[in-house]
Design a protein around this motif. Structure first.
Motif, mmCIF file in Angstrom:
data_model
loop_
_atom_site.group_PDB
_atom_site.id
_atom_site.type_symbol
_atom_site.label_atom_id
_atom_site.label_comp_id
_atom_site.label_asym_id
_atom_site.label_seq_id
_atom_site.Cartn_x
_atom_site.Cartn_y
_atom_site.Cartn_z
ATOM 1 N N LYS A 14 46.615 48.015 40.040
ATOM 2 C CA LYS A 14 46.179 47.214 41.191
ATOM 3 C C LYS A 14 47.236 46.205 41.603
ATOM 4 C CE LYS A 14 41.454 46.649 42.354
ATOM 5 N NZ LYS A 14 40.263 45.862 42.282
ATOM 6 N N ASN A 15 47.946 45.697 40.558
ATOM 7 C CA ASN A 15 48.937 44.662 40.830
ATOM 8 C C ASN A 15 50.307 45.246 41.167
ATOM 9 O OD1 ASN A 15 46.911 43.067 40.121
ATOM 10 N ND2 ASN A 15 47.807 42.282 38.230
ATOM 11 N N TYR A 16 50.374 46.551 41.266
ATOM 12 C CA TYR A 16 51.678 47.171 41.488
ATOM 13 C C TYR A 16 52.339 46.550 42.721
ATOM 14 C CZ TYR A 16 55.300 50.657 41.620
ATOM 15 O OH TYR A 16 56.527 51.264 41.617
ATOM 16 N N GLU A 56 51.565 38.173 29.457
ATOM 17 C CA GLU A 56 50.438 39.107 29.589
ATOM 18 C C GLU A 56 50.081 39.258 31.064
ATOM 19 O OE1 GLU A 56 48.598 40.851 27.527
ATOM 20 O OE2 GLU A 56 48.978 40.068 25.510
ATOM 21 N N GLN A 57 50.056 40.497 31.500
ATOM 22 C CA GLN A 57 49.615 40.775 32.863
ATOM 23 C C GLN A 57 48.552 41.854 32.785
ATOM 24 O OE1 GLN A 57 53.625 41.546 34.260
ATOM 25 N NE2 GLN A 57 53.289 40.058 35.866
ATOM 26 N N THR A 58 47.720 41.932 33.819
ATOM 27 C CA THR A 58 46.637 42.902 33.714
ATOM 28 C C THR A 58 46.673 43.863 34.889
ATOM 29 O OG1 THR A 58 45.214 41.515 35.005
ATOM 30 C CG2 THR A 58 45.139 41.193 32.635
ATOM 31 N N ASP A 59 45.890 44.876 34.743
ATOM 32 C CA ASP A 59 45.628 45.755 35.857
ATOM 33 C C ASP A 59 46.892 46.220 36.560
ATOM 34 O OD1 ASP A 59 43.934 47.165 37.333
ATOM 35 O OD2 ASP A 59 42.797 45.473 38.124
ATOM 36 N N LYS A 94 39.856 28.733 44.011
ATOM 37 C CA LYS A 94 38.958 29.889 44.137
ATOM 38 C C LYS A 94 39.554 30.870 45.139
ATOM 39 C CE LYS A 94 34.148 30.796 44.916
ATOM 40 N NZ LYS A 94 33.306 30.807 46.026
ATOM 41 N N ASP A 95 39.401 32.161 44.847
ATOM 42 C CA ASP A 95 39.910 33.122 45.822
ATOM 43 C C ASP A 95 38.964 34.309 45.953
ATOM 44 O OD1 ASP A 95 40.571 35.270 43.958
ATOM 45 O OD2 ASP A 95 42.169 33.971 43.255
ATOM 46 N N THR A 96 39.211 35.109 46.990
ATOM 47 C CA THR A 96 38.389 36.315 47.182
ATOM 48 C C THR A 96 39.260 37.543 46.936
ATOM 49 O OG1 THR A 96 38.918 36.160 49.516
ATOM 50 C CG2 THR A 96 36.779 35.305 48.838
ATOM 51 N N GLY A 97 40.062 37.452 45.862
ATOM 52 C CA GLY A 97 41.045 38.502 45.569
ATOM 53 C C GLY A 97 40.491 39.606 44.703
ATOM 54 N N ILE A 98 41.403 40.197 43.927
ATOM 55 C CA ILE A 98 41.049 41.411 43.177
ATOM 56 C C ILE A 98 40.181 41.123 41.960
ATOM 57 C CG2 ILE A 98 43.060 42.717 43.918
ATOM 58 C CD1 ILE A 98 44.346 42.032 41.218
ATOM 59 N N GLY A 99 40.154 39.883 41.510
ATOM 60 C CA GLY A 99 39.320 39.528 40.363
ATOM 61 C C GLY A 99 39.919 39.977 39.042
ATOM 62 N N GLU A 112 54.902 40.562 42.339
ATOM 63 C CA GLU A 112 55.893 39.979 41.431
ATOM 64 C C GLU A 112 55.223 39.071 40.419
ATOM 65 O OE1 GLU A 112 58.351 37.855 43.989
ATOM 66 O OE2 GLU A 112 59.541 39.583 44.573
ATOM 67 N N GLY A 113 55.748 39.022 39.234
ATOM 68 C CA GLY A 113 55.183 38.095 38.249
ATOM 69 C C GLY A 113 55.804 38.290 36.886
ATOM 70 N N THR A 114 55.664 37.276 36.078
ATOM 71 C CA THR A 114 56.242 37.317 34.738
ATOM 72 C C THR A 114 55.173 37.291 33.664
ATOM 73 O OG1 THR A 114 56.296 34.927 34.811
ATOM 74 C CG2 THR A 114 58.343 36.083 35.342
ATOM 75 N N GLY A 115 53.968 36.901 34.054
ATOM 76 C CA GLY A 115 52.919 36.734 33.052
ATOM 77 C C GLY A 115 53.048 35.401 32.348
ATOM 78 N N LEU A 116 53.808 34.495 32.939
ATOM 79 C CA LEU A 116 54.006 33.193 32.276
ATOM 80 C C LEU A 116 53.218 32.068 32.932
ATOM 81 C CD1 LEU A 116 57.839 33.210 31.574
ATOM 82 C CD2 LEU A 116 56.003 33.260 29.908
ATOM 83 N N GLY A 117 52.923 32.258 34.223
ATOM 84 C CA GLY A 117 52.321 31.179 35.009
ATOM 85 C C GLY A 117 51.107 30.544 34.354
ATOM 86 N N LEU A 118 50.139 31.367 33.969
ATOM 87 C CA LEU A 118 48.904 30.809 33.405
ATOM 88 C C LEU A 118 49.141 30.214 32.025
ATOM 89 C CD1 LEU A 118 46.222 33.377 34.571
ATOM 90 C CD2 LEU A 118 46.622 31.079 35.432
HETATM 91 P P1 ADP Z 1 51.941 36.432 36.748
HETATM 92 O O1 ADP Z 1 53.312 35.871 36.863
HETATM 93 O O2 ADP Z 1 51.907 37.866 36.397
HETATM 94 O O3 ADP Z 1 51.070 36.088 37.893
HETATM 95 P P2 ADP Z 1 50.220 34.682 35.287
HETATM 96 O O4 ADP Z 1 50.306 34.179 33.893
HETATM 97 O O5 ADP Z 1 50.215 33.690 36.361
HETATM 98 O O6 ADP Z 1 51.374 35.702 35.456
HETATM 99 O O7 ADP Z 1 48.930 35.569 35.377
HETATM 100 C C1 ADP Z 1 48.656 36.507 34.372
HETATM 101 C C2 ADP Z 1 47.790 37.609 34.899
HETATM 102 O O8 ADP Z 1 46.511 37.092 35.239
HETATM 103 C C3 ADP Z 1 48.307 38.237 36.164
HETATM 104 O O9 ADP Z 1 49.195 39.288 35.876
HETATM 105 C C4 ADP Z 1 47.047 38.754 36.853
HETATM 106 O O10 ADP Z 1 46.741 40.024 36.346
HETATM 107 C C5 ADP Z 1 45.983 37.785 36.370
HETATM 108 N N1 ADP Z 1 45.658 36.784 37.408
HETATM 109 C C6 ADP Z 1 46.089 35.507 37.479
HETATM 110 N N2 ADP Z 1 45.551 34.875 38.550
HETATM 111 C C7 ADP Z 1 44.754 35.761 39.171
HETATM 112 C C8 ADP Z 1 43.924 35.728 40.329
HETATM 113 N N3 ADP Z 1 43.803 34.617 41.065
HETATM 114 N N4 ADP Z 1 43.244 36.852 40.661
HETATM 115 C C9 ADP Z 1 43.350 37.963 39.905
HETATM 116 N N5 ADP Z 1 44.122 38.079 38.799
HETATM 117 C C10 ADP Z 1 44.822 37.000 38.436
#
Ligand code: ADP
Length: 872
Positions: free
Chosen positions: A527-529, A521-524, A502-507, A532-538
């Motif tokens: 806000k995320n400018y 896939e990455q969002t926003d 759980k976090d108190t981040g950007i949501g 770093e990220g690849t969109g692969l983690g999740l």
């Molecule tokens: P990334 O490498 O971009 O973090 P992820 O697959 O881990 O790739 O996450 C995909 C997208 O989900 C992120 O780009 C971000 O927009 C959103 N995201 C993931 N975790 C969080 C979080 N804890 N709070 C807000 N947004 C998140």
């Protein structure tokens, strides 16, 4: 009087005939209705003319009435038969009807001119005899011909309608009963008339009246000309699907034209064997091939809803599946092609990432080394930057490697025993520095009562936690991050582990919640400018959770924070449950760090100064490196060590010398550990008590019990850990108090830190620390590295031979030995690859070994190359 009654009857008959004509005419137009209307018209004319005939008073008038009557009489039976044939779908050639029509028309012509010849009537006269005045005549040849045709038509009609009546059921039968009687009555009357039973009275018109009454009843009460019924029948008959209907006793009731075309045997009627074979299939689905097409038979029940759903019979639907099957095959082919393409892509990516990983390891390794050698100054700052960037890059490559492995189906779970508490501790210690750097509060909580020892892919579980936590760290600027673990469910020796971050981040916005689990896939963006990220983690987290029969879900309020919940099934190894384990860095960060560090070193017990001067042991292992490691370690305790590289060799040595302990590798070619042990015990009574300790690379719980049940006195897992070895040595021998020289050397090593001599190994990703720890000291480590290198060509040749000869049992034994030998020198990567091959060998997945052999060899050669270049 009789005459008057007859007259009244005939007038009623005329009315009935007319009513019938109107009733039939009112029905919707169909071919059968048209024919029946003509029939009724003919009947009406017959009955009307006869009524007129008996009321005439002169011969001339009577002649006109007779001629008028024949307009109907000549055709009534022919059309009645045509109607029946059309109604019953009887296959009567149209030519026959045409011939009969021509015959009857010709006869009509003869009748119309009967005064001019004697072909039909002879000697036509007026007579006052009998009930009433009427015409009298003698019969000519055509008269008898006509009567013969009439009788034949009536007989044909009665036989056909009777036959259909017997075959049909329900309302159909009722209709046919009426139709049969409608033909039978005039037939009887005609025969009576011809036999002269009723003197001058012709009862046939009355018979026709009866038929008319029956037809009216049929139309009104039983819907004889019900068009919708006819339409339904037409549809059933002409549908492109075959239909077969049977009753409860599997008697054939009906088969439509298509069914007969597909199964010509149905044409001949109900062959009980055939019907059984069609309807007895339990699955109620049969495939038949006919005329180059595939049909599937689906059976459904006919239930009578008005009788509490009683089953009345079955319908077999014969469906043409040719197109569907061809389409499905094409789809499957296309899917396979697409899958092949993605597998090829993923495999390429996996290879590429793997290739990139090796130089990346070198960059990070050398950066580490530079920082160790030169910890201060401008240069070290640059190196630190190189190191950090390389780590980020490596992380990215690892993610690509993971996802491509998952996609190409090469990601396999490696189940090991692990402690949940240690895992949490490792995870927290990894992310804590980042949380501190961002001034974020990091909390963790492992609920009380969770099983302490689990079996599963601990590495992947850790990866899941790290992925979620690093996201939380990335996307949170202030506030806290919480890692929570709890048991959600437990069944059949397994626990459903719930990991919540759980976090108190950007949501995350509502509409993005689905897509964040998709690859790349990455969002926003705004806000995320800068994040770093690849969109692969999740995507990786999701795939891994699913591989562990689990799931992942997200709850989030945009702008306020997010909560990720992963649930995975893990095996419970130990019924012991742990106390609540929690912590936080918000109050006193140092405390927490300290606590973590303390607990991390919990296992690293102070080495006792053990020494066993008078002890002689024998180590039996088919792998030279493993032999060297074991003997090196034992010598460290002052023990005299003999080695044997096969079960056979060991038996000779045991016979010649008294050993305090025999360490016996469990997996060896030819004579394996268990067999060797049996032979030792059979050598005589004095060998029954000789302590024999199994050496095995399986470190899972339960192995100890298995080894003891096989007759071993204890077991030691490879790579050998000193505390375990010491425990065994104390159990079977008596330590003396003198401290060992090696111990002093070891202390020296610890003080010095890592020797630059091993920098090459470090850069290549070797766990030099583990190697030194396992081998005892620097010299022993170097010696063992040399043995590993020297024995490599032989190992390679043996592995290749086993593979070529498809001797996978031997291959598994060899790779098993190589796995622990590699772990002993700290070559963890190759050891892990060997583990995957060993698992495949044990599971009989020979294809995996064939496919991966080349990659394995390449890696193995790289390890050897590193050793060669290091010049020990
Ligand atoms: P990334 O490498 O971009 O973090 P992820 O697959 O881990 O790739 O996450 C995909 C997208 O989900 C992120 O780009 C971000 O927009 C959103 N995201 C993931 N975790 C969080 C979080 N804890 N709070 C807000 N947004 C998140």
């Amino acid at each position: 009087m009789v005459y008057s009654i007859l007259n009244i009857v005939l007038i009623i008959g005329v009315l009935v005939g007319f009513a019938t004509l109107v009733t039939v005419a009112k029905q919707n137009a169909s071919e059968s209705q048209n024919i029946l209307m003509i029939t009724c018209g003919c009947a009406f004319v017959s009955i009307l003319s006869y009524t007129l005939e008996i009321n005439t008073t002169s011969l001339e008038a009577a002649k006109v009435a007779i001629k008028f009557g024949y307009l109907g009489k000549s055709f009534v039976m022919l059309f009645f038969l045509m109607f029946l044939a059309s109604y019953c779908k009887a296959n009567i050639p149209k030519g026959i009807f045409a011939l009969l029509f021509i015959f009857n028309t010709a006869l009509l012509g003869i009748i119309m001119t009967f005064e001019r010849h004697e072909l039909y009537y002879k000697n036509v006269r007026w007579t006052e005899e009998g009930l009433f005045a009427h015409t009298a005549f003698d019969r000519g040849i055509c008269y008898w011909m006509f009567m013969a045709v009439m009788v034949c038509l009536l007989l044909w009609y009665v036989i056909l309608s009777f036959y259909e009546m017997v075959r049909r059921r329900g309302i159909e039968r009722k209709r046919l009963i009426l139709l049969t009687v409608a033909g039978f009555v005039p037939a009887c009357f005609l025969v009576l008339y011809l036999l002269g039973v009723l003197s001058n009275f012709d009862p046939v018109p009355l018979g026709i009246v009866t038929s008319c009454a029956l037809i009216t009843t049929n139309v009104v009460k039983y819907g004889l000309l019900d068009t919708m019924q006819l339409v339904k029948e037409q549809i059933i008959e002409n549908t492109s699907e075959g239909l077969i209907v049977v009753d409860n006793n599997e008697n054939l009731l009906f088969a439509n034209a298509m069914a007969k075309q597909i199964i010509p045997a149905l044409e001949g009627g109900a062959d009980s064997g055939l019907i059984k074979s069609l309807f007895s299939n339990q699955k109620r689905e049969t495939v038949i091939n006919a005329g180059g097409r595939n049909y599937e038979i689906r059976i459904s029940q006919i239930t009578d809803e008005s009788h509490s759903g009683d089953i009345r019979g079955y319908v077999a639907w014969i469906l043409d599946m040719t197109f569907v099957n061809e389409y499905a095959e094409e789809m499957i082919r296309l899917r396979h092609e697409a899958e092949k393409a993605t597998i090829a892509k993923s495999s390429f990516l996996a290879h590429m990432s793997h290739e990139i990983r090796t130089p990346m390891n070198a960059i990070i390794g050398f950066s580490d080394l530079c920082l160790k050698l030169e910890p201060e100054g401008q240069l070290s700052e640059y190196v630190e930057n190189i190191r950090e960037s390389s780590k980020t890059l490596l992380n990215l490559i690892n993610e690509i490697l993971d996802i491509s492995k998952i996609e190409s189906g090469k990601m396999q779970l490696v189940d090991i025993e692990y402690s949940m508490k240690s895992l949490v501790r490792e995870v927290i210690s990894e992310v804590l520095p980042q949380a501190e750097a961002k001034n974020l509060t990091l909390r963790f909580r492992m609920e009380r009562g969770m099983p302490s020892q689990l079996k599963g892919d601990g590495m992947r579980v850790k990866e899941i936690m790290l992925n979620l936590l690093s996201n939380a760290l990335k996307y949170t600027r202030e506030g806290y991050i919480l890692l929570k673990l709890r048991e959600a469910e437990r069944k059949e020796g397994k626990v459903l582990l719930e990991i919540t971050v759980k976090d108190t981040g950007i949501g995350i916005k509502e509409e993005d919640k689905e897509r964040i689990f998709r690859k790349f896939e990455q969002t926003d963006g705004q806000k995320n400018y800068g994040v770093e990220g690849t969109g692969l983690g999740l995507a990786i987290v999701k795939s891994m959770a699913e591989m562990m029969d689990g799931s992942v879900e997200v709850e989030s309020t945009y702008g306020k924070g997010s909560l990720f919940r992963v649930r995975i099934w893990q095996e419970i190894l130990d019924e012991k449950t742990s106390e609540e384990y929690s912590g936080s860095n918000d109050e006193d960060a140092k405390d927490m760090l300290g606590q973590l560090k303390d607990s991390l070193s919990e296992n690293k017990e102070e080495k006792k100064s053990l020494h066993f001067k008078d002890m002689t042991v024998l180590v039996v292992d088919d792998n030279l490196v493993n032999l060297r490691v074991a003997s090196g370690l034992l010598k460290y305790y002052g023990i005299q060590v003999d080695v044997a590289s096969s079960g056979k060799e060991s038996l000779k040595l045991i016979k010649d010398k008294n050993y305090n302990i025999v360490f016996l590798d469990q997996m060896m070619p030819e004579m394996d550990g268990v067999e060797t042990l049996k032979n030792i015990r059979n050598m005589g009574e004095s060998y029954h008590d000789l302590p024999v300790v199994a050496l095995t690379a399986n470190a899972i719980v339960g192995v100890r019990e298995e080894m003891l049940s096989l007759g071993f006195d204890d077991y030691l897992s490879k790579p050998i850990e000193l505390p375990d070895l010491e425990e065994i040595l104390i159990k079977f021998g008596n330590p003396d108090d003198e401290p060992s020289k090696e111990e002093a050397q070891d202390t020296k090593r610890e003080e010095k830190g890592i020797d630059p001599e091993f920098s090459g190994l470090l850069a290549a990703g070797f766990d030099v620390d583990a190697g030194l720890r396992i081998c005892g000291d620097k010299e022993a480590y170097k010696e063992i590295l040399n043995v590993y290198r020297e024995s490599a060509p032989d190992q390679q040749e043996k592995l290749l031979r086993a593979l070529n000869e498809e001797d996978f049992e031997r291959y598994t034994i060899l790779i098993h030995a190589l796995k622990s030998a590699s772990a002993s020198i700290g070559a963890n990567d190759i050891s892990k690859l060997a583990l995957a091959h060993e698992k495949a060998g044990k599971a009989g997945d020979h294809q995996y070994i064939r496919d991966e052999f080349h990659t394995f060899m390449e890696e193995y050669k790289k390890v050897i190359k590193v050793l060669e270049e290091s010049h020990f």
